[in-house]
Design a protein around this motif. Structure first.
Motif, mmCIF file in Angstrom:
data_model
loop_
_atom_site.group_PDB
_atom_site.id
_atom_site.type_symbol
_atom_site.label_atom_id
_atom_site.label_comp_id
_atom_site.label_asym_id
_atom_site.label_seq_id
_atom_site.Cartn_x
_atom_site.Cartn_y
_atom_site.Cartn_z
ATOM 1 N N LEU A 297 26.030 -3.662 68.267
ATOM 2 C CA LEU A 297 24.977 -3.146 69.136
ATOM 3 C C LEU A 297 25.587 -2.599 70.423
ATOM 4 O O LEU A 297 26.621 -3.090 70.893
ATOM 5 N N PRO A 298 24.967 -1.581 71.035
ATOM 6 C CA PRO A 298 25.530 -0.979 72.246
ATOM 7 C C PRO A 298 25.580 -1.971 73.402
ATOM 8 O O PRO A 298 24.594 -2.659 73.674
ATOM 9 N N GLN A 299 26.722 -2.042 74.059
ATOM 10 C CA GLN A 299 26.939 -2.983 75.152
ATOM 11 C C GLN A 299 27.157 -2.284 76.486
ATOM 12 O O GLN A 299 27.685 -2.871 77.432
ATOM 13 N N LYS A 300 26.711 -1.039 76.564
ATOM 14 C CA LYS A 300 26.805 -0.286 77.807
ATOM 15 C C LYS A 300 25.724 0.791 77.812
ATOM 16 O O LYS A 300 25.504 1.479 76.819
ATOM 17 N N ASP A 301 25.036 0.876 78.944
ATOM 18 C CA ASP A 301 24.064 1.957 79.167
ATOM 19 C C ASP A 301 22.993 2.026 78.089
ATOM 20 O O ASP A 301 22.572 3.113 77.673
ATOM 21 N N ALA A 302 22.533 0.879 77.625
ATOM 22 C CA ALA A 302 21.441 0.830 76.653
ATOM 23 C C ALA A 302 20.164 0.447 77.401
ATOM 24 O O ALA A 302 19.964 -0.720 77.721
ATOM 25 N N GLU A 329 15.769 4.865 67.707
ATOM 26 C CA GLU A 329 16.863 4.371 66.882
ATOM 27 C C GLU A 329 16.384 3.175 66.070
ATOM 28 O O GLU A 329 15.566 2.380 66.538
ATOM 29 N N LEU A 330 16.949 3.029 64.868
ATOM 30 C CA LEU A 330 16.652 1.872 64.032
ATOM 31 C C LEU A 330 17.959 1.170 63.707
ATOM 32 O O LEU A 330 18.877 1.766 63.146
ATOM 33 N N TYR A 331 18.046 -0.112 64.089
ATOM 34 C CA TYR A 331 19.236 -0.927 63.863
ATOM 35 C C TYR A 331 18.961 -1.914 62.732
ATOM 36 O O TYR A 331 17.850 -2.444 62.602
ATOM 37 N N ALA A 332 20.004 -2.182 61.925
ATOM 38 C CA ALA A 332 19.856 -3.043 60.762
ATOM 39 C C ALA A 332 21.020 -4.010 60.672
ATOM 40 O O ALA A 332 22.161 -3.682 60.995
ATOM 41 N N SER A 333 20.710 -5.218 60.199
ATOM 42 C CA SER A 333 21.713 -6.226 59.885
ATOM 43 C C SER A 333 21.433 -6.738 58.484
ATOM 44 O O SER A 333 20.299 -7.101 58.161
ATOM 45 N N ALA A 334 22.456 -6.787 57.645
ATOM 46 C CA ALA A 334 22.309 -7.331 56.298
ATOM 47 C C ALA A 334 22.816 -8.760 56.204
ATOM 48 O O ALA A 334 22.896 -9.315 55.102
ATOM 49 N N ASP A 335 23.165 -9.370 57.344
ATOM 50 C CA ASP A 335 23.730 -10.723 57.343
ATOM 51 C C ASP A 335 23.069 -11.615 58.390
ATOM 52 O O ASP A 335 23.716 -12.371 59.084
ATOM 53 N N GLY A 337 21.770 -11.038 61.234
ATOM 54 C CA GLY A 337 22.025 -10.753 62.636
ATOM 55 C C GLY A 337 23.462 -10.880 63.076
ATOM 56 O O GLY A 337 23.774 -10.584 64.229
ATOM 57 N N ASP A 338 24.366 -11.319 62.194
ATOM 58 C CA ASP A 338 25.765 -11.488 62.602
ATOM 59 C C ASP A 338 26.426 -10.161 62.928
ATOM 60 O O ASP A 338 27.320 -10.105 63.786
ATOM 61 N N SER A 339 26.024 -9.085 62.264
ATOM 62 C CA SER A 339 26.568 -7.758 62.558
ATOM 63 C C SER A 339 25.470 -6.723 62.394
ATOM 64 O O SER A 339 24.522 -6.924 61.618
ATOM 65 N N TRP A 340 25.618 -5.617 63.132
ATOM 66 C CA TRP A 340 24.566 -4.605 63.210
ATOM 67 C C TRP A 340 25.151 -3.204 63.088
ATOM 68 O O TRP A 340 26.316 -2.979 63.401
ATOM 69 N N ARG A 341 24.278 -2.269 62.668
ATOM 70 C CA ARG A 341 24.625 -0.853 62.748
ATOM 71 C C ARG A 341 23.336 -0.042 62.859
ATOM 72 O O ARG A 341 22.258 -0.487 62.423
ATOM 73 N N CYS A 342 23.461 1.133 63.453
ATOM 74 C CA CYS A 342 22.329 2.046 63.575
ATOM 75 C C CYS A 342 22.219 2.834 62.270
ATOM 76 O O CYS A 342 23.183 3.499 61.870
#
Length: 360
Positions: A297-302, A329-335, A337-342
Motif C-alpha cells: 500500500l502507498p506509504q507517501k502522499d496518499a 483505486e481498488l486494492y486487493a489482498s489474497a492473503d 491483508g498480509d500483502s496488497w496490490r492495486c
C-alpha cells in the motif's frame, strides 16, 4: 469448489464488475453499468447469483437495478420506493440486503423498504419510520441515510439497521417493531453527561461476525465498538487504533474474532488515511489488539478516503480483502491483508465493494 470471484463496485458513475479465477491474480473489468447513475451499493444474492444495484439521486430518483446474468443485461424498478403523499420524497437507495426470499433497501431520508419479487416492486417497512424517536433523527454529514441493513442467517425475522445520525435499531419481528440498540456508544458532540443517548449516535458501519449472530462490530463517528448480545450493550475496542474515526469495517468470512478496518485521520482533519500512509488494520482477537497491514500500500502522499461500504472480504481460504478509494483505486489482498496490490485505477469514486464467489 470456487472457480471464479466477482467484485461488485458501486461508484458515483455506475456499477462496475471485476472478475478473476480462484487464484485472484488477474482481473477483468466490465462496466460502467446502470446508465452511469450514482450507485451507492451493489451486491449479489449468493443463492440465485442475481446482482442488485441501489442508487439514484434527486435528479434521477431512487431505483434498484437487477442483472440475472452477471452483468450482461440489466433492468431497474422504483415501483413502490416512495413515502406517502406529503412526506419528503425518497432521494436515493443507499443500502441493500438479502434475507431468504426478501430483498431490503435502505433509503434517504432514512427508511426501509422490502421487496418479495426480486426488486420488481417495493413496500415500505413502516414500523421503523413510525418509531417514537423518529423526530430525534437528524442528518449526518452525508444526509439522513439508512446505510446498513444486517440480517441474521437462518432467521429472516431478525434485522438490524444503521442510520446516520440516529444509531442502530433492531427488529425481532421482520420490521413490524423496532428498538434502539445504542447503549455504550457515545456522541462526542453532546454536552458532558449527555453523551450516551438512547438515539442520536452517528454510526458509520455495522457488520455481523461469522457464525455468531449476536456478535456485532460497529465503526462509529465517535469510536469503534463491539457487542456480544446483538447490540444491547456496546464496548469500545478502539485502543491501539490510530484514530477513533473511520467509515468501513469488514468481518472475516469464517472467524468471528477477525475484523478489518480502515481508519481515517479524523472528521475535521481531511478524512484521509493517517499521515498520508495507507494501512488496513486487522484484529485476530475480537478487537482486543490491532495490527497495521501496509505491504504493497502507498506509504507517501496518499490522501484518499475509503467510504462506509467500500471494504469487503471474499469467502475463499485464505480470505481475500478488498477496498476502494475516493480516488477510484481498488486494492486487493489474497492473503487476509498480509500483502496488497492495486488491481484497477482511474474509476469514479468508489462507494461500495462486495464480492460473489461462483462455482466452476
Amino acid at each position: 469448489m470456487t472457480g471464479r470471484v466477482l467484485l461488485l463496485l458501486g461508484t458515483k458513475k455506475g456499477a462496475f464488475l471485476l472478475e478473476s479465477d480462484a487464484g485472484r491474480r488477474d482481473w477483468r473489468l466490465r462496466g460502467p453499468f446502470c446508465e452511469t447513475w450514482p450507485m451507492n451499493h451493489v451486491l449479489a444474492d449468493p443463492a440465485s447469483g442475481a446482482i442488485y444495484a441501489g442508487g439514484g439521486n434527486e435528479w434521477f430518483g431512487p431505483a434498484v437495478w437487477k442483472s440475472a446474468d452477471l452483468g450482461a443485461t440489466w433492468s431497474h424498478s422504483s415501483a413502490g420506493l416512495a413515502y406517502a403523499e406529503g412526506q419528503d420524497p425518497v432521494r436515493s437507495v443507499w443500502s441493500l440486503a438479502v434475507a431468504d426470499d426478501a430483498l431490503y433497501a435502505g433509503v434517504e431520508p432514512a427508511g426501509l423498504f422490502r421487496s418479495v419479487d426480486g426488486g420488481a416492486s417495493w413496500s415500505h417497512v413502516a414500523g421503523l419510520s413510525e418509531h417514537p424517536s423518529r423526530a430525534e433523527w437528524h442528518p449526518g454529514g452525508g444526509g439522513l441515510i439508512l446505510h446498513h441493513v444486517v440480517t441474521q442467517p437462518g432467521d429472516p425475522q431478525r434485522l438490524w439497521v444503521a442510520i446516520s445520525a440516529a444509531g442502530v435499531f433492531h427488529s425481532a419481528d421482520g420490521g413490524a417493531s423496532w428498538e434502539p440498540r445504542n447503549r455504550g456508544t457515545r456522541n462526542d458532540y453532546l454536552p458532558e453527561g449527555q453523551r450516551y443517548p438512547e438515539v442520536g449516535q452517528c454510526v458509520h458501519s455495522l457488520v455481523m461476525a461469522a457464525g455468531r449472530p449476536d456478535r456485532l462490530y460497529q465503526q462509529n463517528h465517535c469510536g469503534m465498538y463491539r457487542s456480544d448480545d446483538g447490540g444491547r450493550e456496546w464496548r469500545s475496542i478502539e485502543a491501539g487504533l490510530p484514530s477513533t474515526f473511520g467509515f468501513p469495517a469488514a468481518a472475516h468470512p469464517r472467524d468471528p474474532e477477525t475484523l478489518f478496518l480502515l481508519p481515517l485521520n479524523g472528521d475535521q482533519k481531511g478524512r484521509y488515511v493517517p499521515d498520508g500512509k495507507a494501512a488496513v488494520w486487522r484484529s485476530r482477537d475480537g478487537g482486543a489488539s490491532w495490527q497495521d497491514l501496509r505491504a504493497g500500500l502507498p506509504q507517501k502522499d496518499a490522501f484518499f478516503g475509503v467510504l462506509r461500504q467500500a471494504l469487503a472480504t471474499d469467502p475463499l481460504a485464505p480470505a481475500g480483502v478488498y477496498f476502494g478509494t475516493s480516488g477510484g483505486e481498488l486494492y486487493a489482498s489474497a492473503d487476509e491483508g498480509d500483502s496488497w496490490r492495486c488491481i484497477t485505477a482511474h474509476l469514479p469514486a468508489i462507494l461500495s465493494v462486495e464480492t460473489l464467489a461462483l462455482d466452476g
